[in-house]
Design an enzyme around this catalytic site. Structure first.
Site, PDB file in Angstrom:
ATOM      1  N   ASP A   8       0.911  -1.147   0.113  1.00  0.00           N
ATOM      2  CA  ASP A   8      -0.373  -0.092  -0.230  1.00  0.00           C
ATOM      3  C   ASP A   8       0.970   1.052   0.353  1.00  0.00           C
ATOM      4  O   ASP A   8       1.989   1.105   0.022  1.00  0.00           O
ATOM      5  CB  ASP A   8      -0.928   0.168   1.150  1.00  0.00           C
ATOM      6  CG  ASP A   8      -0.360   0.876   2.342  1.00  0.00           C
ATOM      7  OD1 ASP A   8       1.017  -0.151   2.680  1.00  0.00           O
ATOM      8  OD2 ASP A   8      -0.587   0.391   3.447  1.00  0.00           O
ATOM      9  N   CYS A  65       3.458  -3.008   3.657  1.00  0.00           N
ATOM     10  CA  CYS A  65       2.354  -1.921   4.897  1.00  0.00           C
ATOM     11  C   CYS A  65       2.923  -0.767   5.215  1.00  0.00           C
ATOM     12  O   CYS A  65       4.474  -1.830   5.750  1.00  0.00           O
ATOM     13  CB  CYS A  65       0.567  -2.579   4.760  1.00  0.00           C
ATOM     14  SG  CYS A  65       0.484  -3.361   6.665  1.00  0.00           S
ATOM     15  N   THR A  67       3.259  -1.398   8.445  1.00  0.00           N
ATOM     16  CA  THR A  67       3.611  -3.101   9.770  1.00  0.00           C
ATOM     17  C   THR A  67       3.721  -3.426   9.016  1.00  0.00           C
ATOM     18  O   THR A  67       3.956  -4.340  10.316  1.00  0.00           O
ATOM     19  CB  THR A  67       2.272  -2.753  11.054  1.00  0.00           C
ATOM     20  OG1 THR A  67       1.517  -2.680  10.128  1.00  0.00           O
ATOM     21  CG2 THR A  67       1.983  -1.377  11.786  1.00  0.00           C
ATOM     22  N   ILE A  69       0.940  -5.831   9.835  1.00  0.00           N
ATOM     23  CA  ILE A  69       0.681  -6.572   9.558  1.00  0.00           C
ATOM     24  C   ILE A  69      -1.270  -6.305   9.156  1.00  0.00           C
ATOM     25  O   ILE A  69      -1.708  -8.223   8.605  1.00  0.00           O
ATOM     26  CB  ILE A  69      -0.518  -6.026  11.402  1.00  0.00           C
ATOM     27  CG1 ILE A  69       1.136  -6.163  12.196  1.00  0.00           C
ATOM     28  CG2 ILE A  69      -1.472  -6.499  12.012  1.00  0.00           C
ATOM     29  CD1 ILE A  69       1.022  -4.931  13.817  1.00  0.00           C
ATOM     30  N   MET A  71      -1.353  -6.387   6.008  1.00  0.00           N
ATOM     31  CA  MET A  71      -1.366  -7.372   5.212  1.00  0.00           C
ATOM     32  C   MET A  71      -1.595  -8.514   5.331  1.00  0.00           C
ATOM     33  O   MET A  71      -1.640  -9.703   4.250  1.00  0.00           O
ATOM     34  CB  MET A  71      -0.001  -6.536   4.046  1.00  0.00           C
ATOM     35  CG  MET A  71      -0.055  -5.550   3.192  1.00  0.00           C
ATOM     36  SD  MET A  71      -0.973  -6.019   2.211  1.00  0.00           S
ATOM     37  CE  MET A  71      -0.344  -4.775   1.310  1.00  0.00           C
ATOM     38  N   HIS A  98      10.187 -23.860   9.398  1.00  0.00           N
ATOM     39  CA  HIS A  98       9.127 -24.425  10.238  1.00  0.00           C
ATOM     40  C   HIS A  98       7.919 -24.340   9.409  1.00  0.00           C
ATOM     41  O   HIS A  98       6.576 -25.325   9.780  1.00  0.00           O
ATOM     42  CB  HIS A  98       8.902 -24.604  11.244  1.00  0.00           C
ATOM     43  CG  HIS A  98      10.301 -24.572  12.393  1.00  0.00           C
ATOM     44  ND1 HIS A  98      10.240 -24.889  13.877  1.00  0.00           N
ATOM     45  CD2 HIS A  98      11.363 -25.208  12.158  1.00  0.00           C
ATOM     46  CE1 HIS A  98      11.242 -24.695  14.167  1.00  0.00           C
ATOM     47  NE2 HIS A  98      12.313 -25.508  13.257  1.00  0.00           N
ATOM     48  N   ARG A 109       7.221   0.837   8.065  1.00  0.00           N
ATOM     49  CA  ARG A 109       7.367   1.480   9.708  1.00  0.00           C
ATOM     50  C   ARG A 109       8.292   1.338  10.392  1.00  0.00           C
ATOM     51  O   ARG A 109       8.580   1.326  12.255  1.00  0.00           O
ATOM     52  CB  ARG A 109       6.181   2.255   9.647  1.00  0.00           C
ATOM     53  CG  ARG A 109       5.503   2.896   9.180  1.00  0.00           C
ATOM     54  CD  ARG A 109       4.094   3.553   9.136  1.00  0.00           C
ATOM     55  NE  ARG A 109       3.515   4.433   7.902  1.00  0.00           N
ATOM     56  CZ  ARG A 109       2.189   4.489   7.510  1.00  0.00           C
ATOM     57  NH1 ARG A 109       1.824   3.531   8.733  1.00  0.00           N
ATOM     58  NH2 ARG A 109       1.672   5.004   6.509  1.00  0.00           N
ATOM     59  N   ARG A 132       8.618 -33.514  10.883  1.00  0.00           N
ATOM     60  CA  ARG A 132       6.997 -33.071  11.331  1.00  0.00           C
ATOM     61  C   ARG A 132       6.256 -31.458  11.318  1.00  0.00           C
ATOM     62  O   ARG A 132       5.221 -31.030  11.680  1.00  0.00           O
ATOM     63  CB  ARG A 132       7.776 -32.800  13.144  1.00  0.00           C
ATOM     64  CG  ARG A 132       8.987 -31.663  13.000  1.00  0.00           C
ATOM     65  CD  ARG A 132       9.475 -32.401  14.905  1.00  0.00           C
ATOM     66  NE  ARG A 132      10.278 -31.063  15.491  1.00  0.00           N
ATOM     67  CZ  ARG A 132      11.120 -30.014  14.886  1.00  0.00           C
ATOM     68  NH1 ARG A 132      11.530 -31.245  13.838  1.00  0.00           N
ATOM     69  NH2 ARG A 132      12.049 -30.040  14.918  1.00  0.00           N
ATOM     70  N   HIS A 133       6.684 -30.309  10.635  1.00  0.00           N
ATOM     71  CA  HIS A 133       5.925 -29.553  10.807  1.00  0.00           C
ATOM     72  C   HIS A 133       5.273 -29.772   9.057  1.00  0.00           C
ATOM     73  O   HIS A 133       4.419 -28.966   9.903  1.00  0.00           O
ATOM     74  CB  HIS A 133       7.209 -28.528   9.491  1.00  0.00           C
ATOM     75  CG  HIS A 133       8.944 -28.566  10.465  1.00  0.00           C
ATOM     76  ND1 HIS A 133       8.385 -28.104  12.702  1.00  0.00           N
ATOM     77  CD2 HIS A 133       9.943 -28.967  10.862  1.00  0.00           C
ATOM     78  CE1 HIS A 133       9.720 -28.186  12.940  1.00  0.00           C
ATOM     79  NE2 HIS A 133      10.484 -28.722  12.184  1.00  0.00           N
ATOM     80  N   ARG A 136       1.888 -30.508  10.632  1.00  0.00           N
ATOM     81  CA  ARG A 136       2.068 -29.287  11.679  1.00  0.00           C
ATOM     82  C   ARG A 136       0.659 -28.517  10.313  1.00  0.00           C
ATOM     83  O   ARG A 136      -0.115 -27.587  10.718  1.00  0.00           O
ATOM     84  CB  ARG A 136       2.482 -28.347  12.328  1.00  0.00           C
ATOM     85  CG  ARG A 136       2.924 -29.648  14.193  1.00  0.00           C
ATOM     86  CD  ARG A 136       4.262 -29.076  14.158  1.00  0.00           C
ATOM     87  NE  ARG A 136       4.587 -30.040  14.615  1.00  0.00           N
ATOM     88  CZ  ARG A 136       5.857 -30.064  16.175  1.00  0.00           C
ATOM     89  NH1 ARG A 136       6.831 -29.121  15.782  1.00  0.00           N
ATOM     90  NH2 ARG A 136       6.380 -31.103  16.756  1.00  0.00           N
TER      91      ARG A 136
HETATM   92  C1  RB5 Z   1      -1.847   2.830   6.460  1.00  0.00           C
HETATM   93  O1  RB5 Z   1      -2.015   4.057   7.050  1.00  0.00           O
HETATM   94  C2  RB5 Z   1      -1.499   1.370   7.420  1.00  0.00           C
HETATM   95  O2  RB5 Z   1      -2.343   1.342   8.284  1.00  0.00           O
HETATM   96  C3  RB5 Z   1      -1.077   0.451   6.899  1.00  0.00           C
HETATM   97  O3  RB5 Z   1      -0.076   0.386   5.777  1.00  0.00           O
HETATM   98  C4  RB5 Z   1      -0.813  -0.997   7.397  1.00  0.00           C
HETATM   99  O4  RB5 Z   1      -0.189  -0.430   8.436  1.00  0.00           O
HETATM  100  C5  RB5 Z   1      -1.877  -1.045   7.934  1.00  0.00           C
HETATM  101  O5  RB5 Z   1      -1.534  -3.006   8.509  1.00  0.00           O
END
Ligand code: RB5
Length: 147
Positions: A8, A65, A67, A69, A71, A98, A109, A132-133, A136
């Site tokens: 993004d 993105c 963080t 997270i 994505m 694994h 960031r 084993r992986h 799982r």
């Molecule tokens: C965009 O501001 C931000 O929320 C996005 O890039 C990402 O970090 C979401 O998890």
């Protein structure tokens, strides 16, 4: 190896750095966007990348993105995707050895460009260890099928 990469707006600069590394490593890739500086919604970029990996068109995917997270949460909604959000080399290696991660998520960031490149290198070089992986992962697949 065929790779697809997407981001993004929050991951776009790091995506350019990672594309440079892929070129250095002679790894063929497709950039699935975004290519704009304005705010976009990360699921719109996670979805095509994850789907095209799940369907076998690409071997691996990288999503970036702010963080990593958002994505990773979005990519893991696609059946067959094992996306790991990683900010250190050890986890990058483990996510392959694994967990057989087929998509890597990074946060622009969170990690600087040098660390991010080292993570990508490690992730591309590490091999799934099976055994084993594999058992799982099959249990995770069962969870997917239970819905
Ligand atoms: C965009 O501001 C931000 O929320 C996005 O890039 C990402 O970090 C979401 O998890």
């Amino acid at each position: 190896m065929k790779l697809i990469i997407g981001s993004d707006h929050g991951g776009r600069n790091l995506k350019e750095e990672i594309k440079g590394l892929l070129e250095e490593l002679n790894i063929a890739y497709e950039d699935a966007g975004c290519d704009c500086d304005t705010s976009v919604d990360y699921p719109d970029y996670a979805k095509p990348v994850a789907k095209r990996v799940a369907e076998g068109e690409f071997d691996r995917g990288i999503l970036i993105c702010g963080t990593g997270i958002g994505m990773s949460i979005a990519a893991n909604k696609i059946k067959g995707i094992r996306c790991a959000v990683v900010s250190d080399e050890y986890s990058a290696r483990m996510s392959r050895e694994h967990n057989n991660a087929n998509v890597l998520a990074l946060g622009e960031r969170v990690v600087g460009p040098d660390l991010a490149k080292s993570i990508v290198r490690t992730w591309l070089e590490a091999e799934f260890q099976g055994d084993r992986h594999q058992r799982r992962l099959e249990k995770i697949e069962q969870l997917e099928n239970e819905g």
